[in-house]
Design a protein around this motif. Structure first.
Motif, PDB file in Angstrom:
ATOM      1  N   PHE A 106       3.560  26.056  -9.451  1.00  0.00           N
ATOM      2  CA  PHE A 106       4.135  26.038  -9.353  1.00  0.00           C
ATOM      3  C   PHE A 106       4.984  26.067  -7.409  1.00  0.00           C
ATOM      4  CE2 PHE A 106       7.974  27.804  -6.963  1.00  0.00           C
ATOM      5  CZ  PHE A 106       8.956  27.139  -6.925  1.00  0.00           C
ATOM      6  N   LEU A 107       3.970  26.424  -6.751  1.00  0.00           N
ATOM      7  CA  LEU A 107       3.397  26.006  -5.837  1.00  0.00           C
ATOM      8  C   LEU A 107       2.533  24.422  -5.653  1.00  0.00           C
ATOM      9  CD1 LEU A 107       1.993  29.409  -4.377  1.00  0.00           C
ATOM     10  CD2 LEU A 107       4.618  28.528  -3.969  1.00  0.00           C
ATOM     11  N   ALA A 108       2.343  24.032  -6.022  1.00  0.00           N
ATOM     12  CA  ALA A 108       1.429  23.019  -6.571  1.00  0.00           C
ATOM     13  C   ALA A 108       2.663  22.112  -6.572  1.00  0.00           C
ATOM     14  CB  ALA A 108       0.741  23.074  -7.487  1.00  0.00           C
ATOM     15  N   VAL A 109       3.426  22.251  -8.046  1.00  0.00           N
ATOM     16  CA  VAL A 109       4.174  21.157  -7.664  1.00  0.00           C
ATOM     17  C   VAL A 109       5.121  21.043  -6.461  1.00  0.00           C
ATOM     18  CG1 VAL A 109       7.005  20.686  -8.717  1.00  0.00           C
ATOM     19  CG2 VAL A 109       4.956  21.746  -9.587  1.00  0.00           C
ATOM     20  N   ASP A 116       0.628  -1.186   0.073  1.00  0.00           N
ATOM     21  CA  ASP A 116      -0.155  -0.144   0.014  1.00  0.00           C
ATOM     22  C   ASP A 116       0.766   1.337  -0.040  1.00  0.00           C
ATOM     23  OD1 ASP A 116      -2.200  -1.284   0.233  1.00  0.00           O
ATOM     24  OD2 ASP A 116      -2.277  -1.367   2.547  1.00  0.00           O
ATOM     25  N   ARG A 117       1.682   1.121   1.185  1.00  0.00           N
ATOM     26  CA  ARG A 117       2.778   2.049   1.042  1.00  0.00           C
ATOM     27  C   ARG A 117       3.378   2.346  -0.445  1.00  0.00           C
ATOM     28  NH1 ARG A 117       3.505   5.253   5.096  1.00  0.00           N
ATOM     29  NH2 ARG A 117       2.995   4.113   7.560  1.00  0.00           N
ATOM     30  N   ARG A 118       3.831   1.763  -1.828  1.00  0.00           N
ATOM     31  CA  ARG A 118       3.961   1.881  -2.637  1.00  0.00           C
ATOM     32  C   ARG A 118       3.449   2.623  -3.184  1.00  0.00           C
ATOM     33  NH1 ARG A 118       6.374  -2.333  -7.219  1.00  0.00           N
ATOM     34  NH2 ARG A 118       6.730  -0.762  -8.564  1.00  0.00           N
ATOM     35  N   VAL A 119       1.914   2.352  -3.278  1.00  0.00           N
ATOM     36  CA  VAL A 119       0.548   2.413  -4.455  1.00  0.00           C
ATOM     37  C   VAL A 119       0.221   3.875  -4.359  1.00  0.00           C
ATOM     38  CG1 VAL A 119      -1.366   2.328  -4.347  1.00  0.00           C
ATOM     39  CG2 VAL A 119      -0.325   0.124  -4.775  1.00  0.00           C
ATOM     40  N   SER A 120       0.801   4.809  -2.539  1.00  0.00           N
ATOM     41  CA  SER A 120       0.584   5.685  -1.864  1.00  0.00           C
ATOM     42  C   SER A 120       1.827   6.267  -3.061  1.00  0.00           C
ATOM     43  CB  SER A 120       0.805   5.546  -0.500  1.00  0.00           C
ATOM     44  OG  SER A 120       0.004   5.146  -0.031  1.00  0.00           O
ATOM     45  N   ARG A 121       3.144   6.371  -2.412  1.00  0.00           N
ATOM     46  CA  ARG A 121       4.210   6.888  -3.104  1.00  0.00           C
ATOM     47  C   ARG A 121       3.872   6.974  -4.825  1.00  0.00           C
ATOM     48  NH1 ARG A 121       6.709   3.612   0.494  1.00  0.00           N
ATOM     49  NH2 ARG A 121       7.691   2.129  -1.188  1.00  0.00           N
ATOM     50  N   ILE A 122       3.428   5.950  -5.571  1.00  0.00           N
ATOM     51  CA  ILE A 122       3.505   6.184  -6.520  1.00  0.00           C
ATOM     52  C   ILE A 122       2.363   7.435  -7.510  1.00  0.00           C
ATOM     53  CG2 ILE A 122       2.542   5.408  -9.428  1.00  0.00           C
ATOM     54  CD1 ILE A 122       3.959   2.605  -7.441  1.00  0.00           C
ATOM     55  N   LEU A 123       0.918   7.347  -6.669  1.00  0.00           N
ATOM     56  CA  LEU A 123       0.074   7.924  -6.758  1.00  0.00           C
ATOM     57  C   LEU A 123       0.314   9.964  -6.673  1.00  0.00           C
ATOM     58  CD1 LEU A 123      -3.159   6.308  -4.806  1.00  0.00           C
ATOM     59  CD2 LEU A 123      -2.780   6.577  -7.578  1.00  0.00           C
ATOM     60  N   VAL A 124       1.417   9.837  -5.651  1.00  0.00           N
ATOM     61  CA  VAL A 124       1.595  11.076  -4.808  1.00  0.00           C
ATOM     62  C   VAL A 124       2.818  11.504  -6.497  1.00  0.00           C
ATOM     63  CG1 VAL A 124       3.037  12.658  -2.949  1.00  0.00           C
ATOM     64  CG2 VAL A 124       1.072  11.234  -2.577  1.00  0.00           C
ATOM     65  N   ARG A 125       3.967  11.094  -6.866  1.00  0.00           N
ATOM     66  CA  ARG A 125       4.609  11.068  -7.914  1.00  0.00           C
ATOM     67  C   ARG A 125       3.932  10.844  -9.029  1.00  0.00           C
ATOM     68  NH1 ARG A 125      10.174  10.476  -9.134  1.00  0.00           N
ATOM     69  NH2 ARG A 125       9.972  11.020  -6.819  1.00  0.00           N
ATOM     70  N   ARG A 126       2.800  11.079  -8.805  1.00  0.00           N
ATOM     71  CA  ARG A 126       2.139  11.011 -10.565  1.00  0.00           C
ATOM     72  C   ARG A 126       1.820  12.872 -10.488  1.00  0.00           C
ATOM     73  NH1 ARG A 126      -3.978   8.141 -11.397  1.00  0.00           N
ATOM     74  NH2 ARG A 126      -4.446   9.533  -9.840  1.00  0.00           N
ATOM     75  N   ARG A 128      -4.960  21.799  -1.508  1.00  0.00           N
ATOM     76  CA  ARG A 128      -6.268  21.228  -1.710  1.00  0.00           C
ATOM     77  C   ARG A 128      -5.989  19.973  -3.286  1.00  0.00           C
ATOM     78  NH1 ARG A 128     -11.145  22.977  -3.902  1.00  0.00           N
ATOM     79  NH2 ARG A 128      -9.975  24.806  -4.566  1.00  0.00           N
ATOM     80  N   GLU A 129      -5.149  20.504  -4.187  1.00  0.00           N
ATOM     81  CA  GLU A 129      -4.382  19.687  -4.750  1.00  0.00           C
ATOM     82  C   GLU A 129      -4.036  18.389  -4.358  1.00  0.00           C
ATOM     83  OE1 GLU A 129      -4.603  19.911  -8.139  1.00  0.00           O
ATOM     84  OE2 GLU A 129      -5.895  21.826  -9.282  1.00  0.00           O
ATOM     85  N   SER A 130      -2.935  18.723  -3.133  1.00  0.00           N
ATOM     86  CA  SER A 130      -2.193  17.333  -2.932  1.00  0.00           C
ATOM     87  C   SER A 130      -3.478  16.521  -2.253  1.00  0.00           C
ATOM     88  CB  SER A 130      -0.896  18.410  -2.126  1.00  0.00           C
ATOM     89  OG  SER A 130      -0.248  18.924  -2.975  1.00  0.00           O
ATOM     90  N   LEU A 131      -4.158  17.196  -2.267  1.00  0.00           N
ATOM     91  CA  LEU A 131      -5.464  16.411  -0.994  1.00  0.00           C
ATOM     92  C   LEU A 131      -5.657  15.083  -1.577  1.00  0.00           C
ATOM     93  CD1 LEU A 131      -6.696  16.338   1.909  1.00  0.00           C
ATOM     94  CD2 LEU A 131      -8.749  17.975   0.999  1.00  0.00           C
ATOM     95  N   ASP A 132      -5.835  15.281  -2.844  1.00  0.00           N
ATOM     96  CA  ASP A 132      -6.397  14.536  -4.057  1.00  0.00           C
ATOM     97  C   ASP A 132      -5.724  12.875  -3.470  1.00  0.00           C
ATOM     98  OD1 ASP A 132      -8.611  12.714  -6.033  1.00  0.00           O
ATOM     99  OD2 ASP A 132      -6.405  13.691  -7.067  1.00  0.00           O
ATOM    100  N   PRO A 133      -3.894  12.512  -4.000  1.00  0.00           N
ATOM    101  CA  PRO A 133      -3.935  11.344  -4.321  1.00  0.00           C
ATOM    102  C   PRO A 133      -3.454  11.515  -2.978  1.00  0.00           C
ATOM    103  CG  PRO A 133      -1.772  13.860  -4.181  1.00  0.00           C
ATOM    104  CD  PRO A 133      -3.259  13.491  -4.571  1.00  0.00           C
ATOM    105  N   VAL A 134      -3.417  11.724  -1.959  1.00  0.00           N
ATOM    106  CA  VAL A 134      -3.369  11.498  -0.334  1.00  0.00           C
ATOM    107  C   VAL A 134      -4.956  10.699  -0.081  1.00  0.00           C
ATOM    108  CG1 VAL A 134      -3.394  12.159   2.081  1.00  0.00           C
ATOM    109  CG2 VAL A 134      -1.736  13.404   0.300  1.00  0.00           C
ATOM    110  N   THR A 135      -5.841  10.788  -0.715  1.00  0.00           N
ATOM    111  CA  THR A 135      -6.872  10.567  -0.036  1.00  0.00           C
ATOM    112  C   THR A 135      -7.679   9.714  -0.896  1.00  0.00           C
ATOM    113  OG1 THR A 135      -7.996  12.203  -1.344  1.00  0.00           O
ATOM    114  CG2 THR A 135      -7.675  13.079   1.145  1.00  0.00           C
ATOM    115  N   MET A 136      -6.770   9.673  -2.243  1.00  0.00           N
ATOM    116  CA  MET A 136      -6.674   8.468  -2.692  1.00  0.00           C
ATOM    117  C   MET A 136      -6.108   7.601  -2.402  1.00  0.00           C
ATOM    118  SD  MET A 136      -9.122   8.683  -5.288  1.00  0.00           S
ATOM    119  CE  MET A 136     -10.193   9.517  -4.196  1.00  0.00           C
TER     120      MET A 136
END
Length: 372
Positions: free
Chosen positions: A231-234, A96-106, A287-295
């Protein structure tokens, strides 16, 4: 467009999301997660072209509805597809942690692409804003064709002769959403996040333009703001990625992101022109970064066979919040002004942060694997 019409566009979009989110998730789990993503991308491009092809508000609403259906085809199916392909490579369910990292990296690369695209977008927008959006729509359609050829598909289907298999997938997804406590708390967090979202998404930028003396430079000012936000989202996404790599709790990270978003919403509501821009620059990347975290949060507790369906329930909860909160906060903006709509959104996000914080340390009950 006036505030009510601006929010109505979003409300139609979210209403369609509510109606199609779970059914398209079941389709992805039952038939093909790959083809759900391909179809969704093609429909998104078609919706963008339709939106800019007319000034008729009714057709614009229709385009928003089509975009809503398109979004739900990919929502949840992309994460479920990722799990399928990782499992096929490893010969076992992925960590699960690997998937989480990939989602955030995507998400990081998505934000990076958005940042790079700001300059050509503004330049082309000076030529023709509608033409630029139409080009984006064509690109999405062409991209969907490329995905059809390059994407693999290791999702295992159910028995084709079992006509009730789709219903069993829905029931399993609903069972997880109702009985697994971390998922229940996630649904509440997403509901509260959605309740405040429309006010900032539809009205925050209107407040930015209304309170600044930009004149003919409004497009350039908006483009500059979007460039800063991208830029800040990145940057924020990279910070989140590193935080999760150190083993941070997904719920705790969600609580922090919502709290910072709340502070940004207050600035948008209470500050003068530059403060409004600062508020947008604070809340939007979070809020942009919240999306992959909640997924990633939802993915952790979803069984493989109904993963897209469970994640569709998560998106559905956010959509319900956007529909209800959009109308409520738009009405508040009409009655008392945009400032109070921003303050209302901030209060709702503070409540969402409190619920996310309460979910820290929660563990899921064992979830059976139904295939894929």
């Amino acid at each position: 467009l006036n505030p009510l019409r601006l929010v109505l566009l979003g409300t139609v979009l979210e209403s369609v999301l509510l109606l199609s989110e779970v059914p398209t998730g079941v389709v992805a789990d039952r038939y093909s997660r790959k083809w759900s993503i391909v179809i969704g991308s093609a429909l998104e491009g078609s919706a963008m072209i339709l939106l800019v092809s007319t000034t008729n508000f009714g057709v614009m609403l229709l385009a928003q509805a089509l975009y809503g259906v398109a979004w739900t085809f990919g929502s949840g199916a992309d994460v479920a597809w990722l799990n399928d392909e990782l499992a096929a490579q490893q010969g076992a369910p992925p960590d699960d942690r690997r998937v989480s990292r990939i989602l955030v990296r995507r998400h990081y690369w998505t934000m990076m692409a958005g940042f790079v695209g700001i300059v050509p977008g503004v330049v082309l927008g000076q030529w023709s804003l509608r033409g630029t959006m139409a080009l984006c729509g064509v690109s999405l359609i062409l991209g969907s064709g490329a995905l059809a050829f390059v994407m693999t598909d290791h999702h295992r289907f159910g028995d084709d002769e079992d006509e009730l298999h789709a219903l069993s997938i829905f029931r399993e997804g609903f069972r997880v959403a109702r009985r697994v406590r971390p998922v229940r708390l996630l649904l509440v967090v997403m509901l509260l996040a959605g309740l405040g979202a429309e006010a900032l998404d539809r009205l925050g930028y209107k407040r930015f333009l209304d309170n600044g003396d930009y004149g003919d430079g409004s497009l350039l000012a908006t483009g500059l703001l979007f460039g800063i936000l991208a830029f800040l989202a990145v940057v924020v996404n990279k910070i989140v990625e590193r935080t999760l790599n150190r083993g941070a709790n997904l719920a705790a990270v969600s609580a922090v992101l919502l709290t910072v978003s709340m502070i940004g919403a207050l600035l948008v509501g209470l500050a003068p022109a530059l403060g409004i821009a600062l508020g947008l620059a604070i809340q939007d990347p979070c809020r942009e970064s919240l999306d992959p975290v909640t997924m990633a949060w939802g993915n952790t507790f979803a069984p493989s066979g109904s993963r897209a369906t469970v994640l569709s329930f998560v998106s559905l909860s956010h959509g319900v919040g956007e529909v209800v909160g959009g109308v409520a906060l738009a009405s508040l903006a009409e009655l008392a002004g945009l400032r109070w709509a921003m303050i209302g959104a901030a209060a709702i996000w503070l409540a969402g942060a409190a619920v996310a914080n309460a979910a820290r340390g929660e563990t899921a009950e064992p979830t059976p694997t139904v295939g894929g």
